[in-house]
Design a protein around this motif. Structure first.
Motif, PDB file in Angstrom:
ATOM      1  N   PHE A 134       5.261   1.204   2.008  1.00  0.00           N
ATOM      2  CA  PHE A 134       5.786   0.235   1.046  1.00  0.00           C
ATOM      3  C   PHE A 134       4.753  -0.034  -0.053  1.00  0.00           C
ATOM      4  O   PHE A 134       5.105  -0.161  -1.231  1.00  0.00           O
ATOM      5  CB  PHE A 134       6.158  -1.070   1.743  1.00  0.00           C
ATOM      6  N   TYR A 135       3.485  -0.127   0.363  1.00  0.00           N
ATOM      7  CA  TYR A 135       2.415  -0.366  -0.613  1.00  0.00           C
ATOM      8  C   TYR A 135       2.352   0.775  -1.617  1.00  0.00           C
ATOM      9  O   TYR A 135       2.269   0.556  -2.838  1.00  0.00           O
ATOM     10  CB  TYR A 135       1.079  -0.524   0.105  1.00  0.00           C
ATOM     11  N   ALA A 137       4.713   2.849  -2.421  1.00  0.00           N
ATOM     12  CA  ALA A 137       5.927   2.872  -3.238  1.00  0.00           C
ATOM     13  C   ALA A 137       5.868   1.850  -4.363  1.00  0.00           C
ATOM     14  O   ALA A 137       6.507   2.029  -5.406  1.00  0.00           O
ATOM     15  CB  ALA A 137       7.147   2.619  -2.361  1.00  0.00           C
ATOM     16  N   ASP A 138       5.106   0.781  -4.170  1.00  0.00           N
ATOM     17  CA  ASP A 138       5.007  -0.273  -5.184  1.00  0.00           C
ATOM     18  C   ASP A 138       3.979   0.034  -6.263  1.00  0.00           C
ATOM     19  O   ASP A 138       3.933  -0.665  -7.283  1.00  0.00           O
ATOM     20  CB  ASP A 138       4.655  -1.612  -4.521  1.00  0.00           C
ATOM     21  N   LEU A 139       3.147   1.051  -6.055  1.00  0.00           N
ATOM     22  CA  LEU A 139       2.130   1.385  -7.050  1.00  0.00           C
ATOM     23  C   LEU A 139       2.778   2.034  -8.264  1.00  0.00           C
ATOM     24  O   LEU A 139       3.415   3.075  -8.160  1.00  0.00           O
ATOM     25  CB  LEU A 139       1.081   2.335  -6.458  1.00  0.00           C
ATOM     26  N   ARG A 140       2.591   1.419  -9.420  1.00  0.00           N
ATOM     27  CA  ARG A 140       3.121   1.995 -10.653  1.00  0.00           C
ATOM     28  C   ARG A 140       2.102   2.909 -11.321  1.00  0.00           C
ATOM     29  O   ARG A 140       2.427   3.704 -12.187  1.00  0.00           O
ATOM     30  CB  ARG A 140       3.526   0.871 -11.612  1.00  0.00           C
TER      31      ARG A 140
END
Length: 217
Positions: A134-135, A137-140
């Protein structure tokens, strides 16, 4: 007359020194360093020299940045060629570790892959937690900063984990989906810092991700 009145007068009469050119040599001001009296013309020359020195300093800085970028671009090019020539996942894996550690002088490198149909009995395919997925996946954009807050990722580096002070975390993407992460670690707290540019780091992540997908789908 007050200073502001004198300033207002010269602003209102810019032709004054054209009509009285001898004043340029008669008026004196203190030298900025030794305090000796010098003419307005000499003071203006000093000011121009100071500005020239500043411009030259900025130019030298830009040239230095340009040369540094050329060096990095050449390293990225060499890594790209190695990834293109890789015929299997093992070759991709070797190219990633070898170029980042030897060419880019990154002391510690770790690669993890998940959501893959084809797996290998190697550390790169060890399961990671759902929280980490999840972490990632949240990195832009890649994370660059202190290493201490990423406990699970630190375990990827084995005995070196306790000594790492900064880290770059690069998500590997398949379109919009994250399927892995490339982690770079250093004992130097300033090697990877929040304000650093990430353009080349992102490009490396794109190339590694594409090379991995080509071999394992």
């Amino acid at each position: 007359m007050h200073a502001q009145e004198i300033i207002a007068f010269f602003n209102a009469h810019p032709e004054f020194f054209d009509e009285h050119p001898e004043m340029l040599n008669q008026l004196t001001v203190p030298h900025p360093l030794n305090g000796q009296a010098i003419s307005l013309t000499e003071r203006q020359l000093l000011t121009l020299r100071e500005k020239l020195a500043q411009v030259q300093g900025k130019l030298a800085e830009l040239v230095s940045f340009g040369e540094e970028n050329d060096v990095i671009a050449e390293k990225v090019h060499r890594l790209t060629l190695s990834l293109l020539l890789a015929e299997d996942f093992e070759s991709v894996n070797f190219a990633v570790y070898n170029h980042l550690q030897e060419d880019f002088a990154v002391p510690h490198v770790a690669l993890r892959i998940w959501n893959s149909i084809l797996k290998r009995p190697v550390p790169e395919f060890i399961e990671v937690s759902e929280e980490l997925r999840f972490y990632a996946a949240d990195l832009r954009q890649p994370y660059c900063g202190p290493a201490a807050q990423h406990g699970e990722i630190l375990t990827w580096f084995g005995e070196a984990a306790d000594h790492l002070r900064s880290m770059a975390l690069i998500p590997l993407r398949r379109d919009a989906q994250i399927f892995g992460m490339l982690a770079l670690g250093s004992e130097d707290p300033q090697r990877f810092f929040p304000e650093m540019g990430t353009m080349y780091v992102e490009r490396i992540g794109d190339m590694v991700g594409a090379a991995v997908l080509k071999q394992i789908g």
